[in-house]
Write a protein that holds these residues in place. Structure first.
Motif, PDB file in Angstrom:
ATOM      1  N   ILE A  47     -16.620  16.992  52.180  1.00 22.78           N
ATOM      2  CA  ILE A  47     -16.282  15.711  52.791  1.00 22.78           C
ATOM      3  C   ILE A  47     -16.119  14.660  51.689  1.00 22.78           C
ATOM      4  O   ILE A  47     -16.587  14.820  50.565  1.00 22.78           O
ATOM      5  N   LYS A  48     -15.434  13.570  52.029  1.00 17.43           N
ATOM      6  CA  LYS A  48     -15.249  12.464  51.110  1.00 17.43           C
ATOM      7  C   LYS A  48     -16.549  11.645  51.017  1.00 17.43           C
ATOM      8  O   LYS A  48     -17.443  11.786  51.862  1.00 17.43           O
ATOM      9  N   PRO A  49     -16.660  10.770  50.020  1.00 15.97           N
ATOM     10  CA  PRO A  49     -17.888   9.978  49.869  1.00 15.97           C
ATOM     11  C   PRO A  49     -18.182   9.109  51.097  1.00 15.97           C
ATOM     12  O   PRO A  49     -17.284   8.539  51.702  1.00 15.97           O
ATOM     13  N   VAL A  50     -19.470   9.016  51.419  1.00 15.47           N
ATOM     14  CA  VAL A  50     -19.955   8.159  52.512  1.00 15.47           C
ATOM     15  C   VAL A  50     -21.005   7.217  51.938  1.00 15.47           C
ATOM     16  O   VAL A  50     -22.025   7.656  51.403  1.00 15.47           O
ATOM     17  N   GLU A  88     -14.190  13.655  56.674  1.00 15.33           N
ATOM     18  CA  GLU A  88     -13.392  14.834  56.345  1.00 15.33           C
ATOM     19  C   GLU A  88     -12.040  14.442  55.751  1.00 15.33           C
ATOM     20  O   GLU A  88     -11.416  15.229  55.038  1.00 15.33           O
ATOM     21  N   ALA A  89     -11.588  13.203  56.028  1.00 13.48           N
ATOM     22  CA  ALA A  89     -10.285  12.766  55.524  1.00 13.48           C
ATOM     23  C   ALA A  89     -10.332  11.442  54.782  1.00 13.48           C
ATOM     24  O   ALA A  89      -9.393  11.114  54.056  1.00 13.48           O
ATOM     25  N   SER A  90     -11.404  10.654  54.951  1.00 17.49           N
ATOM     26  CA  SER A  90     -11.433   9.289  54.420  1.00 17.49           C
ATOM     27  C   SER A  90     -12.760   8.977  53.740  1.00 17.49           C
ATOM     28  O   SER A  90     -13.795   9.568  54.061  1.00 17.49           O
ATOM     29  N   HIS A  91     -12.718   8.028  52.805  1.00 21.71           N
ATOM     30  CA  HIS A  91     -13.943   7.427  52.292  1.00 21.71           C
ATOM     31  C   HIS A  91     -14.499   6.523  53.398  1.00 21.71           C
ATOM     32  O   HIS A  91     -13.765   5.702  53.952  1.00 21.71           O
ATOM     33  N   VAL A  92     -15.786   6.642  53.687  1.00 27.90           N
ATOM     34  CA  VAL A  92     -16.366   5.917  54.823  1.00 27.90           C
ATOM     35  C   VAL A  92     -17.527   5.048  54.361  1.00 27.90           C
ATOM     36  O   VAL A  92     -18.371   5.480  53.559  1.00 27.90           O
ATOM     37  N   HIS A  93     -17.570   3.821  54.879  1.00 31.48           N
ATOM     38  CA  HIS A  93     -18.717   2.938  54.692  1.00 31.48           C
ATOM     39  C   HIS A  93     -19.359   2.737  56.060  1.00 31.48           C
ATOM     40  O   HIS A  93     -18.744   2.177  56.975  1.00 31.48           O
ATOM     41  N   SER A 153      -6.072   6.641  57.180  1.00 30.39           N
ATOM     42  CA  SER A 153      -6.715   5.507  56.495  1.00 30.39           C
ATOM     43  C   SER A 153      -7.517   6.030  55.310  1.00 30.39           C
ATOM     44  O   SER A 153      -8.406   6.864  55.477  1.00 30.39           O
ATOM     45  N   LYS A 154      -7.216   5.526  54.106  1.00 30.67           N
ATOM     46  CA  LYS A 154      -7.910   5.994  52.916  1.00 30.67           C
ATOM     47  C   LYS A 154      -9.373   5.585  52.945  1.00 30.67           C
ATOM     48  O   LYS A 154     -10.258   6.368  52.583  1.00 30.67           O
ATOM     49  N   ARG A 155      -9.659   4.357  53.390  1.00 24.38           N
ATOM     50  CA  ARG A 155     -11.024   3.864  53.475  1.00 24.38           C
ATOM     51  C   ARG A 155     -11.276   3.344  54.892  1.00 24.38           C
ATOM     52  O   ARG A 155     -10.464   2.584  55.433  1.00 24.38           O
ATOM     53  N   VAL A 156     -12.406   3.747  55.461  1.00 26.22           N
ATOM     54  CA  VAL A 156     -12.730   3.396  56.848  1.00 26.22           C
ATOM     55  C   VAL A 156     -14.124   2.784  56.913  1.00 26.22           C
ATOM     56  O   VAL A 156     -15.059   3.266  56.254  1.00 26.22           O
ATOM     57  N   ALA A 157     -14.276   1.742  57.702  1.00 32.91           N
ATOM     58  CA  ALA A 157     -15.595   1.166  57.986  1.00 32.91           C
ATOM     59  C   ALA A 157     -16.047   1.635  59.362  1.00 32.91           C
ATOM     60  O   ALA A 157     -15.278   1.576  60.335  1.00 32.91           O
ATOM     61  N   ASP A 158     -17.283   2.127  59.443  1.00 34.81           N
ATOM     62  CA  ASP A 158     -17.885   2.544  60.715  1.00 34.81           C
ATOM     63  C   ASP A 158     -19.033   1.586  61.004  1.00 34.81           C
ATOM     64  O   ASP A 158     -20.082   1.642  60.352  1.00 34.81           O
TER      65      ASP A 158
END
Length: 419
Positions: free
Chosen positions: A319-322, A292-297, A273-278
């Motif tokens: 890491i990718k942007p958080v 480590e693999a995805s942009h996270v919000h 998943s390119k972009r993930v919501a947590d």
């Protein structure tokens, strides 16, 4: 209360042995399936007096504090040390199966991921001032009585080694007669202690406690009712490759090993998943691994936990942007329209679950979901909402993060089939 001979047929949802009698079920703590016991019975509750015929599934508890309530036992922390491993693990997995079936969900539930003794890095003790110093231990089941403990087979080896020091520090903190809580987190480079008490400290009290902490090697920080009294070194936890300084007394997963299993399940499911919501992100248990693999919000209501996550992400390398958002997801869930940018989502709510948020996720088109919960009943309710909207379960994994208790962690993975 009358003494009765009872045959224990099975374990109940809280770990009590259940005897079927002509007047209904009787629940007997510390009884194993197959036991014949003598119990003092009042209504539908039985107090174990003696095991007349032990079950083949009965084993010797590893802890000296475990057993029916008496002067030196019954600390209230564990419910099932007396049951053989295979029977215990089947019972705990069945808690998840039964919760799903209560909502009409028939799914393949994986075998329980076992938890070893001494794996708990987060323990909450009860303490109270006495004439001989503070008593430190756990509240006896359904009681305010604190059972002093000398060892705990659930807590980490480091916490066990530090019990004498913790008692000394509890004595220093106990300026009032009321009971208080002492949360202990086994972090690097030392224990992170958070006292929550109904009494107040004077300035001399603060200075005395600070002096006591300075004298104890192995303690990194001590807070009182949220106030940092002393921080010799910032306590840190590793979430994947990223180190986080958790807020005092903040929520973290109780077992490092269980957290790793959960993290691996979630990140493997969402890694493409390119972009993930947590959602309900806490201090970044999943967000920082996923980054480590995805942009996270990351979305979380607790400002201190969110700030810890943000600081860690800003200083992390590789890491990718958080991005972070402070938001009460119970009152203001992310709407389906706000979920459009994401290809993956993980949610790990408190025990109450995430019913309103699940309804919005159900209206979204996110291809992959990971649902994490410490309450199989509310998880089943939330999964039912998602399944009715077209999602399908790909796996359900119970994890024994809370050894010898009636609590079980669950990771459920879902996909929305392509139209």
């Amino acid at each position: 209360m009358s003494a009765e001979r009872l045959a224990i047929a099975r374990l109940g949802a809280q770990g009590d042995g259940i005897a079927d009698t002509p007047r209904g079920q009787v629940f007997v703590p510390f009884a194993a399936p197959g036991d014949v016991v003598n119990a003092g019975v009042e209504k539908n509750r039985g107090a174990l007096i003696a095991v007349l015929e032990p079950s083949p599934d009965r084993v010797t508890p590893p802890c000296p504090h475990f057993g029916p309530d008496h002067e030196n036992a019954g600390c209230g922390g564990c419910a099932l040390q007396h049951v053989a491993d295979a029977t215990y693990r089947d019972w705990k997995r069945d808690l998840v199966v039964a919760a799903l079936e209560s909502r009409g969900i028939r799914a393949e539930v994986a075998p329980l991921v076992a938890c070893a003794p001494h794996a708990r890095r987060r323990v909450v003790f009860a303490a109270r001032r006495t004439d001989k110093g503070a008593v430190l231990g756990f509240n006896r089941a359904s009681s305010h009585h604190i059972v002093a403990i000398e060892t705990c087979v659930v807590a980490s080896e480091r916490i066990n080694q530090m019990l004498p020091a913790l008692r000394r520090l509890a004595t220093a903190v106990a300026v009032g007669r009321e009971a208080f809580r002492l949360s202990v987190l086994d972090a690097a480079p030392g224990l992170d202690l958070a006292a929550e008490a109904p009494f107040k400290l004077t300035e001399p009290d603060r200075l005395r406690i600070i002096s006591a902490v300075r004298a104890e090697a192995g303690v990194a920080r001590l807070t009182f009712n949220g106030e940092i009294l002393i921080e010799k070194q910032p306590p840190e936890l590793g979430f994947g490759r990223v180190s986080v300084n958790p807020p005092p007394g903040g929520f973290v997963q109780a077992s490092r090993e269980a957290e790793t299993v959960m993290g691996d399940l979630v990140t493997d499911h969402l890694k493409k998943s390119k972009r993930v919501a947590d959602l309900f992100s806490g201090a970044g248990t999943f967000a920082l691994r996923l980054a480590e693999a995805s942009h996270v919000h990351a979305v979380e209501a607790d400002g201190a936990s969110l700030a810890a996550l943000d600081r860690a992400a800003r200083h992390a390398q590789g890491i990718k942007p958080v991005s972070v958002e402070k938001r009460d997801l119970f009152r203001r869930p992310l709407m389906a329209s706000e979920l459009k940018p994401y290809q993956g989502l993980v949610f790990d709510p408190p025990r109450a679950g995430a019913e309103t948020q699940a309804q919005e996720i159900a209206r979204s088109t996110i291809p992959r979901l990971a649902a994490v919960s410490c309450n199989p009943l509310t998880l089943a309710r939330d999964l039912e909402i998602l399944l009715k909207s077209g999602y399908r379960l790909t796996s359900v994994t119970p994890i024994d993060q809370f050894l010898w208790s009636a609590h079980v962690e669950v990771v459920a993975l879902l996909e929305r089939p392509k139209r």
